[in-house]
Design a protein around this motif. Sequence first.
Motif, PDB file in Angstrom:
ATOM      1  N   ALA A 130       0.841  -1.198   0.000  1.00 12.34           N
ATOM      2  CA  ALA A 130       0.000   0.000   0.000  1.00 12.34           C
ATOM      3  C   ALA A 130       0.874   1.245   0.000  1.00 12.34           C
ATOM      4  CB  ALA A 130      -0.903  -0.001   1.229  1.00 12.34           C
ATOM      5  N   LEU A 131       0.409   2.264  -0.699  1.00 10.90           N
ATOM      6  CA  LEU A 131       1.058   3.564  -0.642  1.00 10.90           C
ATOM      7  C   LEU A 131       0.568   4.281   0.607  1.00 10.90           C
ATOM      8  CD1 LEU A 131       0.851   4.815  -4.328  1.00 10.90           C
ATOM      9  CD2 LEU A 131       2.852   4.015  -3.112  1.00 10.90           C
ATOM     10  N   VAL A 132       1.509   4.686   1.455  1.00 11.27           N
ATOM     11  CA  VAL A 132       1.154   5.376   2.682  1.00 11.27           C
ATOM     12  C   VAL A 132       1.315   6.867   2.437  1.00 11.27           C
ATOM     13  CG1 VAL A 132       1.664   5.607   5.130  1.00 11.27           C
ATOM     14  CG2 VAL A 132       1.917   3.392   4.011  1.00 11.27           C
ATOM     15  N   LEU A 133       0.229   7.609   2.585  1.00 10.60           N
ATOM     16  CA  LEU A 133       0.217   9.033   2.278  1.00 10.60           C
ATOM     17  C   LEU A 133       1.255   9.794   3.094  1.00 10.60           C
ATOM     18  CD1 LEU A 133      -1.174  11.176   0.577  1.00 10.60           C
ATOM     19  CD2 LEU A 133      -2.846  11.455   2.408  1.00 10.60           C
ATOM     20  N   GLU A 134       1.431   9.426   4.351  1.00 10.26           N
ATOM     21  CA  GLU A 134       2.403  10.103   5.201  1.00 10.26           C
ATOM     22  C   GLU A 134       3.825   9.924   4.678  1.00 10.26           C
ATOM     23  OE1 GLU A 134       0.133   7.948   6.446  1.00 10.26           O
ATOM     24  OE2 GLU A 134      -1.230   9.337   7.454  1.00 10.26           O
ATOM     25  N   ASP A 135       4.135   8.730   4.168  1.00 11.61           N
ATOM     26  CA  ASP A 135       5.466   8.493   3.602  1.00 11.61           C
ATOM     27  C   ASP A 135       5.700   9.344   2.364  1.00 11.61           C
ATOM     28  OD1 ASP A 135       5.917   6.670   5.599  1.00 11.61           O
ATOM     29  OD2 ASP A 135       5.559   4.902   4.331  1.00 11.61           O
ATOM     30  N   LEU A 136       4.682   9.463   1.525  1.00 12.16           N
ATOM     31  CA  LEU A 136       4.821  10.270   0.318  1.00 12.16           C
ATOM     32  C   LEU A 136       5.023  11.749   0.661  1.00 12.16           C
ATOM     33  CD1 LEU A 136       2.086   8.689  -1.959  1.00 12.16           C
ATOM     34  CD2 LEU A 136       4.556   8.429  -2.149  1.00 12.16           C
ATOM     35  N   VAL A 137       4.271  12.239   1.643  1.00  9.62           N
ATOM     36  CA  VAL A 137       4.408  13.638   2.042  1.00  9.62           C
ATOM     37  C   VAL A 137       5.783  13.896   2.638  1.00  9.62           C
ATOM     38  CG1 VAL A 137       3.551  15.397   3.656  1.00  9.62           C
ATOM     39  CG2 VAL A 137       1.943  14.026   2.331  1.00  9.62           C
ATOM     40  N   SER A 138       6.247  13.000   3.521  1.00  7.74           N
ATOM     41  CA  SER A 138       7.566  13.210   4.126  1.00  7.74           C
ATOM     42  C   SER A 138       8.673  13.108   3.082  1.00  7.74           C
ATOM     43  CB  SER A 138       7.809  12.213   5.262  1.00  7.74           C
ATOM     44  OG  SER A 138       7.859  10.898   4.764  1.00  7.74           O
TER      45      SER A 138
END
Length: 156
Positions: A130-138
């Motif tokens: 899964a793509l984790v939104l928090e990881d993408l933002v960080s």
Amino acid sequence: MEIVVGAFVAAGLAALFVLAMQVSNITAFQRADGYTVEAYFQNVGGLRDRAPVRMGGVPIGRVSGITLDPARFEARVELTIDARYDDLPSDTAASIRTSGLLGEQYVSLQPGGMPDALEDGDEIMLTQSALVLEDLVSQFLYNQSGDDGDGSGGSE
């Protein structure tokens, strides 16, 4: 008059009960005919038991279990596929997707090209977590902070 009001209240309660069953997906507790395959993911995000398994947007099964494999340190996801779809190629790939921007997560299957089919107990080897939104933002913020303004990205 009291009988009419009582019947109206009873009909309203019955309608609320049916609505609650539809929303809670309670019909998924029934054991469906099918076969079970497993897939390992590094991160399942917000995937839950009884989440749909889809191929081309069409529901073909359900997630029947999510556990942590202590030997691999990965999430083991059991997928129960409807018996009608017993001809999925053995090199089918699985990925965890999200319905809409912030909707529920589901497992998406993409068929491969192998002539032999998945069978009960097989493992799907090709998976995408899964793509984790928090990881993408960080990651985006980290890349932005490394930029020194000259457009070079800050690494030379």
